[in-house]
Design a protein around this motif. Sequence first.
Motif, PDB file in Angstrom:
ATOM      1  N   ILE A 118     -54.077-107.102 -26.587  1.00  0.00           N
ATOM      2  CA  ILE A 118     -52.568-107.232 -26.021  1.00  0.00           C
ATOM      3  C   ILE A 118     -51.885-108.532 -25.167  1.00  0.00           C
ATOM      4  N   GLU A 119     -51.058-109.211 -25.642  1.00  0.00           N
ATOM      5  CA  GLU A 119     -50.875-109.866 -24.104  1.00  0.00           C
ATOM      6  C   GLU A 119     -50.120-110.125 -23.323  1.00  0.00           C
ATOM      7  N   PRO A 171     -51.894-104.559 -19.638  1.00  0.00           N
ATOM      8  CA  PRO A 171     -52.483-104.154 -21.652  1.00  0.00           C
ATOM      9  C   PRO A 171     -53.875-104.277 -21.865  1.00  0.00           C
ATOM     10  N   TYR A 212     -40.736-109.792 -24.767  1.00  0.00           N
ATOM     11  CA  TYR A 212     -42.070-108.880 -23.302  1.00  0.00           C
ATOM     12  C   TYR A 212     -41.217-108.299 -22.333  1.00  0.00           C
ATOM     13  N   GLY A 255     -49.316-105.434 -30.587  1.00  0.00           N
ATOM     14  CA  GLY A 255     -48.407-105.953 -29.126  1.00  0.00           C
ATOM     15  C   GLY A 255     -46.866-106.512 -29.805  1.00  0.00           C
ATOM     16  N   GLU A 279     -41.053-102.863 -34.036  1.00  0.00           N
ATOM     17  CA  GLU A 279     -42.500-103.057 -33.493  1.00  0.00           C
ATOM     18  C   GLU A 279     -44.094-102.292 -33.604  1.00  0.00           C
ATOM     19  N   GLN A 285     -52.050 -98.451 -20.910  1.00  0.00           N
ATOM     20  CA  GLN A 285     -50.510 -98.690 -21.515  1.00  0.00           C
ATOM     21  C   GLN A 285     -49.719 -97.627 -22.380  1.00  0.00           C
ATOM     22  N   TYR A 289     -47.267-108.634 -21.005  1.00  0.00           N
ATOM     23  CA  TYR A 289     -46.482-106.839 -21.378  1.00  0.00           C
ATOM     24  C   TYR A 289     -46.485-106.391 -19.759  1.00  0.00           C
ATOM     25  N   ARG A 300     -53.304-110.600 -34.740  1.00  0.00           N
ATOM     26  CA  ARG A 300     -54.324-111.098 -33.473  1.00  0.00           C
ATOM     27  C   ARG A 300     -55.563-110.812 -33.416  1.00  0.00           C
ATOM     28  N   LYS A 356     -47.259-100.581 -32.276  1.00  0.00           N
ATOM     29  CA  LYS A 356     -48.177-101.282 -30.941  1.00  0.00           C
ATOM     30  C   LYS A 356     -50.319-101.676 -31.302  1.00  0.00           C
ATOM     31  N   TYR A 408     -47.891-100.861 -19.430  1.00  0.00           N
ATOM     32  CA  TYR A 408     -49.159-101.651 -19.552  1.00  0.00           C
ATOM     33  C   TYR A 408     -49.530-101.633 -17.782  1.00  0.00           C
TER      34      TYR A 408
END
Length: 542
Positions: free
Chosen positions: A81-82, A77, A158, A128, A123, A53, A85, A526, A125, A74
């Motif tokens: 990370i979700e 990803p 997203y 995510g 944001e 990513q 994305y 997360r 990173k 991504y």
Amino acid sequence: MKKIHIIIFLLGTITLNAQNFGNFSGNFQFEGQTYKSDSAMEAKKVPEQLQSQGFFNLNYSNGGLTAGIRYEHYLNPLQGIETSYKGQGIANRFISYSTDFIEITAGNFYEQFGSGIIFRTYEEKALGIDNAMDGARFRVRPINGIDITGIWGTQRNYWTQGEGIIRGGDVNFSLNELLDKYGTNITAGASVISVFQADRDFNLKMPENVLAWSGRAALFSENYSVDAEYSYKYNNPNVTNRNTYNPGYGFILNGSYFDDGFSATLNLHKIDNMDFRSDRNAVKSELMLNFIPPITKQHAYRLTTMYPYSTQINGEAGMQAEVNYMIPKGKIGGKYGTDLTINCSQIFSIDTTKIDEYKYESPFFGRGDDLYFQDINIALDRKFSNDFKGHLSFYNIIYDRDRIENSGVPNSGKVYSNVACIYGIYKLTQKHALKLELQHQWAEQDSAVTSHDIINGNWLGLLAELTISPGWYITIYDDFNYGNANEEKQIHYFNGNVAYTKGSTRLALGYGRQRAGILCVGGVCRQVPASNGFYFSLNTAF
């Protein structure tokens, strides 16, 4: 594609028609990781084996005019990370114009009102998170000391936009600037945010317009500072608060005192039903409108971050106090003096009494009886010579795993851990420095062995880092879970990496095991799955 063509055309027109060509700037980031299965640490097989990513920002400025775009990819990803994305494209574009009096922005932007307790888009990173606004913003400065901001738009979710329409405003006052005086400064401000989302629930009557407001004030002087903010959110039933019709509120109070060789801070906050989103059905970190500043110390050592605190945005009462004292030179302070830091934080539940299925009572003053988190730590930093300095610290942490990881469902109880850390940095030559670090964690929990436990028992951590000027960093470390109640999980998490920095460019390559757990930044967390493989990153700016 139409959006991409519009931005390219706009940038080209600006460049060709301006009296001068202006300036381009930007930055680029790429991360890639390989994955292989590892049964000992329950690292699962990843079909594509290599995931990556990254992003590329390109900005143009000419006088008061600024425009920019950001490409993101991504594919796929990184683990943790979700997966929503997944994909690539232009994720951010904006154009802005500013003078001393006004600034106007159209497109994507990030904004924060006050401490962020009712509105913050940003944001991160590593987590995510990207909840950028897409719409319009203006800022006006009618006179020195008064700033007014207005926003209107939707949020990024997203690769799509959230359903809710966000409207809001903020005003800041600075008494010093208004009176054109120096010295003690008094500031004040107020914010309001409203979200519209159509009611499509056939069982419950949902408010279509949800309003939140906040007020704040601060006093800053040469030796002390005090600031406070109070927020109120009208009833906002949603998925994360289980459709409660209670209003929400938040209160933050911070105080600091500082003098030569001494400083002290005290932070207090209480949060009740302040999960605020632009979509009542959003979950996890999706479409968050606000941010609660963390009330706990943000640690950097690996074993102290094993049980990080995640802010309980729908209900918590917390405090943090810290004292820093420079022990002067002498028998105790040594040749150069010694820096002593003592920190303590506690987070409790809030006191609630249920009225019916959708409402409860909770007094503003006081707290609940359940301790969610406690962290008491002490650290000593001393310079022994021009070539050697050392650090010693100890941490006592209580962590309610049921509340923080399992949404309050009784399962594994509290974790009680003590961590000791010692390191030294020795300057070998003018270009070489070596850091050696030893960490140890003693840990136990109410239910020591449960079927879902990932991390359990005592840990030992070792690190060695060699710095070679002007830009090389070589690091190896090993976290050994020798005290795990499951003997098959008493394994080493060995890692090695090399990084090189030149100017604004940094390259890094590493290999090793990553333990499963929770990654937190500023109280937002997360889950991170276990992994084993190579990692590569490139960061550069121009």
